[in-house]
Design an enzyme around this catalytic site. Structure first.
Site, PDB file in Angstrom:
ATOM      1  CD  GLU A 338      52.034  -1.730 -16.063  1.00 15.86           C
ATOM      2  OE1 GLU A 338      51.118  -0.975 -16.398  1.00 15.86           O
ATOM      3  OE2 GLU A 338      52.407  -2.702 -16.755  1.00 15.86           O
ATOM      4  CB  CYS A 339      52.682  -6.419 -11.243  1.00 16.58           C
ATOM      5  SG  CYS A 339      52.107  -7.865 -10.330  1.00 16.58           S
ATOM      6  N   GLY A 340      55.458  -6.867 -11.122  1.00 16.85           N
ATOM      7  CA  GLY A 340      56.795  -7.406 -10.959  1.00 16.85           C
ATOM      8  C   GLY A 340      57.829  -6.316 -10.824  1.00 16.85           C
TER       9      GLY A 340
END
Length: 468
Positions: A338-340
């Site tokens: 997720e994201c990072g």
């Protein structure tokens, strides 16, 4: 067990608008209640957020739980609240934005909706900068706007001097009849440094104890703790309906082993997500992407969000782990990012005119920008085959990122069609490669209960050598 369903003292810290001081007031209040009154306090945060909860967790010693009316049903919110507050003396919910601000004109997903769902009184934090008598119509409007929301007290923030305080108090007493439960002088140091997505995560501060002592001292001197406790204890019964909050589990001793990047670069995890994986039968092992030089023999990998750009030099320096992850992915290791985590799996991150090599498992680059690219709720529909979600499924989540992907290989597939939000390019999210699904979308296990079971099932297949 300290409470039953009808006797959980509780309150919500709200404000007329964002940037009124809710977070610093909440942190100071919780620190004072825990360390000066020796109370066990369960913290909650309204809405999707990882940073404020890290501070609330730190000061109370209890995992902060998120409550969100857009992602969760009222029954789920109520069940989670009751389950996690039963062994505490009281519960405090920190609001978000303005009290009545939601995703639509009806205020859906607002802090007020949480207060109604929990039958919790609201203490309103008002920034009184350049304001005297006008505080009365402001507070009066909030008191009368929704008869099902109880504004039980006011904390006056950024009060200039004694005369300013006197005029504010007199106006509220005459026109509103509401107690003032705290007065914070304008020059009182009750601030925490910001970063581009909000407060700096608690885990990154090395001088925390001094800062928290100052906040606690200010709270004891500036807040009416007895009055606040009286508000929290004067609450109606709260009944749980239908469903109970998830019971944490430790996983089977023989269940699949799931690695979780958890360190200063990757710290954005809802506790419910980790508990859900354990409840589904997984064993969890935590990996420090900054110092562990190789991937342990895991059956799946979960890489959450955080600030990889801030720690990019150290992530780049740990070439052993980056190469270990890349090779494992090539061999079919299931990875949910997720994201990072998405950013880490790409080739490189460019920030402040410098580029840093990342994992290189997925063919794209990441460019950090000053303005947010995606900030708020994200709703996606699953439209392509992927390791974890069936086609046709609607997933509600959220995104907070200042990055965008560049030089994306056209051969990669996208699992999600974006119905609300930005995702990767405004239309798609969820890059798929082998057994990897990497997206900007953050999910919460209470709003997506099948996620953990799917991740554990995929890990079990990998463990036993079953093709993905």
């Amino acid at each position: 067990m300290l409470n039953n369903n009808s006797t959980i003292p509780r309150l919500v810290i709200g404000a007329p608008r964002g940037r009124s001081g809710k977070t610093t007031v909440t942190i100071g209040l919780l620190t004072a209640l825990v360390h000066h009154r020796q109370l066990t306090v369960q913290p909650f945060k309204k809405g999707p957020d990882f940073i404020d909860p890290s501070w609330l967790t730190l000061v109370t010693g209890r995992p902060c739980r998120n409550l969100d009316g857009f992602l969760m049903s009222r029954e789920t919110i109520r069940a989670s609240f009751i389950h996690h507050s039963m062994d505490a003396h009281m519960a405090v919910v920190e609001g978000a934005m303005g009290l009545f601000d939601g995703v639509d004109i009806e205020g859906s997903g607002s802090t007020a909706e949480i207060a109604r769902t929990l039958k919790a009184p609201v203490i309103l934090v008002v920034d009184t900068t350049r304001m005297t008598r006008s505080v009365a119509p402001l507070v009066k409007g909030f008191m009368e706007f929704d008869p099902d929301v109880t504004i039980a007290g006011v904390i006056l923030n950024k009060v200039a001097r004694a005369r300013h305080e006197r005029m504010l108090r007199q106006a509220l007493e005459r026109y509103c009849g509401i107690p003032v439960l705290g007065v914070i002088p304008k020059d009182r140091n009750m601030t925490i440094p910001d970063r581009h997505l909000g407060l700096i995560p608690a885990g990154e501060r090395d001088d925390l104890q001094h800062a928290l002592r100052e906040l606690a001292r200010a709270a004891v001197e500036c807040l009416d703790l007895d009055g606040i406790l009286a508000v929290a204890r004067n609450v109606p019964p709260l009944e749980e309906r239908h469903e109970r909050g998830r019971m944490p589990a430790n996983g089977r001793d023989s269940g699949p082993l799931i690695g979780v990047f958890r360190d200063r670069a990757f710290s954005f995890y809802y506790p419910e997500n980790l508990e859900a994986l354990q409840e589904a039968g997984a064993r969890l092992i935590y990996i420090d992407a900054l110092s562990d030089n190789s991937l342990p023999p895991v059956d799946a990998l979960y890489i959450g969000g955080g600030f990889p750009e801030v720690f990019a030099p150290r992530l780049e320096a740990n070439a052993g782990l980056r190469e270990s992850v890349r090779l494992a992915i090539e061999k079919g290791l299931p990875v949910y990012a997720e994201c990072g985590g998405l950013m880490y799996l790409g080739r490189r991150i460019t920030w402040q005119e410098r580029s840093y090599e990342m994992c290189g498992a997925l063919p794209f680059d990441v460019l950090m920008e000053e303005r947010p690219r995606g900030h708020g709720y994200e709703v996606v529909q699953v439209v392509e085959e992927n390791p974890f979600f069936p086609c046709g499924m609607i997933i509600r989540g959220h995104e907070f990122h200042h990055s965008r992907l560049t030089n994306v290989d056209g051969g990669l597939g996208y699992a999600f069609r974006v119905m609300r939000g930005n995702g990767i390019d405004g239309q798609s999210d969820g890059l798929v490669y082998k057994n990897v699904l990497a997206a900007y979308n953050h999910i919460h296990a209470l709003s997506c209960p099948d996620w953990a079971r799917s991740v554990v099932a995929r890990a079990e297949k990998y463990r036993h050598g079953t093709p993905g």
